[in-house]
Design an enzyme around this catalytic site. Sequence first.
Site, PDB file in Angstrom:
ATOM      1  N   ALA A   1       0.841  -1.202   0.000  1.00  0.00           N
ATOM      2  CA  ALA A   1       0.000   0.000   0.000  1.00  0.00           C
ATOM      3  C   ALA A   1       0.873   1.247   0.000  1.00  0.00           C
ATOM      4  CB  ALA A   1      -0.873  -0.014   1.239  1.00  0.00           C
TER       5      ALA A   1
ATOM      6  N   GLY B   1       0.745  -5.615   0.262  1.00  0.00           N
ATOM      7  CA  GLY B   1      -0.097  -5.688  -0.941  1.00  0.00           C
ATOM      8  C   GLY B   1       0.665  -6.090  -2.194  1.00  0.00           C
TER       9      GLY B   1
ATOM     10  N   GLU C   1       0.580  -9.693  -2.052  1.00  0.00           N
ATOM     11  CA  GLU C   1      -0.826 -10.077  -2.277  1.00  0.00           C
ATOM     12  C   GLU C   1      -1.202  -9.952  -3.755  1.00  0.00           C
ATOM     13  OE1 GLU C   1      -2.358  -7.493   0.900  1.00  0.00           O
ATOM     14  OE2 GLU C   1      -3.408  -9.281   1.582  1.00  0.00           O
TER      15      GLU C   1
ATOM     16  N   GLU D   1       2.473  -7.006   7.178  1.00  0.00           N
ATOM     17  CA  GLU D   1       1.453  -6.143   7.778  1.00  0.00           C
ATOM     18  C   GLU D   1       1.437  -6.123   9.301  1.00  0.00           C
ATOM     19  OE1 GLU D   1       0.982  -7.998   5.097  1.00  0.00           O
ATOM     20  OE2 GLU D   1      -0.225  -6.910   3.630  1.00  0.00           O
TER      21      GLU D   1
HETATM   22  N1  COA Z   1       4.411   3.622   0.178  1.00  0.00           N
HETATM   23  C1  COA Z   1       4.812   4.848  -0.207  1.00  0.00           C
HETATM   24  N2  COA Z   1       6.085   5.147  -0.462  1.00  0.00           N
HETATM   25  C2  COA Z   1       6.981   4.154  -0.344  1.00  0.00           C
HETATM   26  C3  COA Z   1       6.632   2.853   0.037  1.00  0.00           C
HETATM   27  C4  COA Z   1       5.269   2.590   0.301  1.00  0.00           C
HETATM   28  N3  COA Z   1       4.837   1.362   0.638  1.00  0.00           N
HETATM   29  N4  COA Z   1       7.751   2.095   0.084  1.00  0.00           N
HETATM   30  C5  COA Z   1       8.767   2.905  -0.267  1.00  0.00           C
HETATM   31  N5  COA Z   1       8.295   4.167  -0.516  1.00  0.00           N
HETATM   32  C6  COA Z   1       9.057   5.355  -0.873  1.00  0.00           C
HETATM   33  C7  COA Z   1       9.945   5.790   0.281  1.00  0.00           C
HETATM   34  O1  COA Z   1       9.204   6.562   1.223  1.00  0.00           O
HETATM   35  C8  COA Z   1      10.984   6.611  -0.442  1.00  0.00           C
HETATM   36  O2  COA Z   1      10.456   7.873  -0.758  1.00  0.00           O
HETATM   37  P1  COA Z   1      11.370   9.211  -0.559  1.00  0.00           P
HETATM   38  O3  COA Z   1      12.442   9.066  -1.603  1.00  0.00           O
HETATM   39  O4  COA Z   1      10.387  10.300  -0.848  1.00  0.00           O
HETATM   40  O5  COA Z   1      11.881   9.169   0.814  1.00  0.00           O
HETATM   41  C9  COA Z   1      11.138   5.829  -1.753  1.00  0.00           C
HETATM   42  O6  COA Z   1       9.959   5.035  -1.902  1.00  0.00           O
HETATM   43  C10 COA Z   1      12.322   4.896  -1.716  1.00  0.00           C
HETATM   44  O7  COA Z   1      12.218   4.102  -0.552  1.00  0.00           O
HETATM   45  P2  COA Z   1      13.502   3.489   0.158  1.00  0.00           P
HETATM   46  O8  COA Z   1      13.043   2.780   1.390  1.00  0.00           O
HETATM   47  O9  COA Z   1      14.540   4.539   0.304  1.00  0.00           O
HETATM   48  O10 COA Z   1      13.954   2.482  -0.999  1.00  0.00           O
HETATM   49  P3  COA Z   1      14.729   1.112  -0.905  1.00  0.00           P
HETATM   50  O11 COA Z   1      14.900   0.664  -2.312  1.00  0.00           O
HETATM   51  O12 COA Z   1      15.911   1.210  -0.017  1.00  0.00           O
HETATM   52  O13 COA Z   1      13.691   0.090  -0.169  1.00  0.00           O
HETATM   53  C11 COA Z   1      11.581  -1.040   0.193  1.00  0.00           C
HETATM   54  C12 COA Z   1      12.481  -0.265  -0.791  1.00  0.00           C
HETATM   55  C13 COA Z   1      10.301  -1.397  -0.550  1.00  0.00           C
HETATM   56  C14 COA Z   1      12.306  -2.320   0.631  1.00  0.00           C
HETATM   57  C15 COA Z   1      11.307  -0.199   1.445  1.00  0.00           C
HETATM   58  O14 COA Z   1      10.913   1.094   1.029  1.00  0.00           O
HETATM   59  C16 COA Z   1      10.195  -0.730   2.324  1.00  0.00           C
HETATM   60  O15 COA Z   1      10.438  -1.638   3.109  1.00  0.00           O
HETATM   61  N6  COA Z   1       8.985  -0.127   2.237  1.00  0.00           N
HETATM   62  C17 COA Z   1       7.842  -0.530   3.041  1.00  0.00           C
HETATM   63  C18 COA Z   1       7.227  -1.792   2.502  1.00  0.00           C
HETATM   64  C19 COA Z   1       6.121  -2.324   3.376  1.00  0.00           C
HETATM   65  O16 COA Z   1       6.275  -2.695   4.533  1.00  0.00           O
HETATM   66  N7  COA Z   1       4.940  -2.426   2.769  1.00  0.00           N
HETATM   67  C20 COA Z   1       3.807  -2.996   3.406  1.00  0.00           C
HETATM   68  C21 COA Z   1       2.682  -2.040   3.381  1.00  0.00           C
HETATM   69  S1  COA Z   1       1.272  -2.783   4.121  1.00  0.00           S
END
Ligand code: COA
Length: 254
Positions: free
Chosen positions: A64, A109, A112, A132
Site C-alpha cells: 500500500a 499488498g 498479495e 502487515e
Molecule cells: N508507500 C509509499 N512510499 C513508499 C513505500 C510505500 N509502501 N515504500 C517505499 N516508498 C518510498 C519511500 O518513502 C521513499 O520515498 P522518498 O524518496 O520520498 O523518501 C522511496 O519510496 C524509496 O524508498 P527506500 O526505502 O529509500 O527504498 P529502498 O529501495 O531502499 O527500499 C523497500 C524499498 C520497498 C524495501 C522499502 O521502502 C520498504 O520496506 N517499504 C515498506 C514496505 C512495506 O512494509 N509495505 C507494506 C505495506 S502494508
Amino acid sequence: MPEFLIEATEAVETWTIDGAARRNALSKAMVRELRGHVERVSSGRSVRAVVLTGAGDKAFCAGADLKERATMSEPEVREFLSAMRETFRSLEKSDCVFVAFINGAAFGGGTELSLCCDLRVAAPTAELGLTEVSLGIIPGAGGTQRLPRLIGLGAAKELILTARRVSATEALGLGLVNRVGTLDDARALAQQVCQNAPIAVGAAKHAIDEGAALGLDEALALEQRHYATTLGTADRLEGLAAFAQKRKPAFRGE
Ligand code: COA
C-alpha cells in the site's frame, strides 16, 4: 499520468507499474487503472496472457502507498481496501492468465498482488513478505486466505505471524514462486501458455481456482462442468486433427 506502461507482443501484454520513485506502491489511482486494464483484457479476446511487473530494479510493489494512506480517513481506508479486494479478485477471475514478474521487493499488498496472479517468476534479487502485522494491521487484500492455499497453513502462518521477508530462493523452496528468472523467462512462460487452446486454458484455470476450497466429490463435479465447456469447441477438433496430421495446432479460441 498513466500508472502503467503497457507493451504488447502478439497475445501477451506486459504491464509495468510506473512508480519507481515510490517503489510502485499501490495508490488509489493505480488500483483504479489496474481495474480498467483487467476489464479491458477480460472483455476482449486478443490478449491471452499478461506479465505484471514493476518499474526499476528495486521493487515489484512495496505494498500500500503508505504516504497516501497517512492522508486517508478511516472510511477512506475501508473504501480503498474494498476497491483493492475487488480489483484483485477481478484479475484472479479473468480468463486471461497473469504472470507476475517480481523484479524486486514485494511486501504487503505487493505480495498479495502476486498471489492473485496465476504464475510467479522472481528475479534473483526479489524479496517477498506479508509484513502487515509489523505495521499494526493484517493482510487486507487476500493474503491470509491465498497464501495458505498456495503454500500450506504452517508455512503461511510462519510468514504472516513473523512478518518475515523471504528471498527468491526461499520463496521457490516454499512454492511461493514458480521459478527464479528474468523478465524474458516470465514472458516465455506467458507465451507457452498462449500456445494452448484459449477456452481450455480458461476452463483449467477456473477449475483449479474454484475447486481449491471444495470437497473432492464437489470438486470433481466442478471439473466435469468445466471440461464440458471445451467439448463443443472448434479448438478441440483442431487439437485432434493436428495430432492425427502430426502438425502444430492452430487454435482460434472458438
Ligand atoms: N508507500 C509509499 N512510499 C513508499 C513505500 C510505500 N509502501 N515504500 C517505499 N516508498 C518510498 C519511500 O518513502 C521513499 O520515498 P522518498 O524518496 O520520498 O523518501 C522511496 O519510496 C524509496 O524508498 P527506500 O526505502 O529509500 O527504498 P529502498 O529501495 O531502499 O527500499 C523497500 C524499498 C520497498 C524495501 C522499502 O521502502 C520498504 O520496506 N517499504 C515498506 C514496505 C512495506 O512494509 N509495505 C507494506 C505495506 S502494508
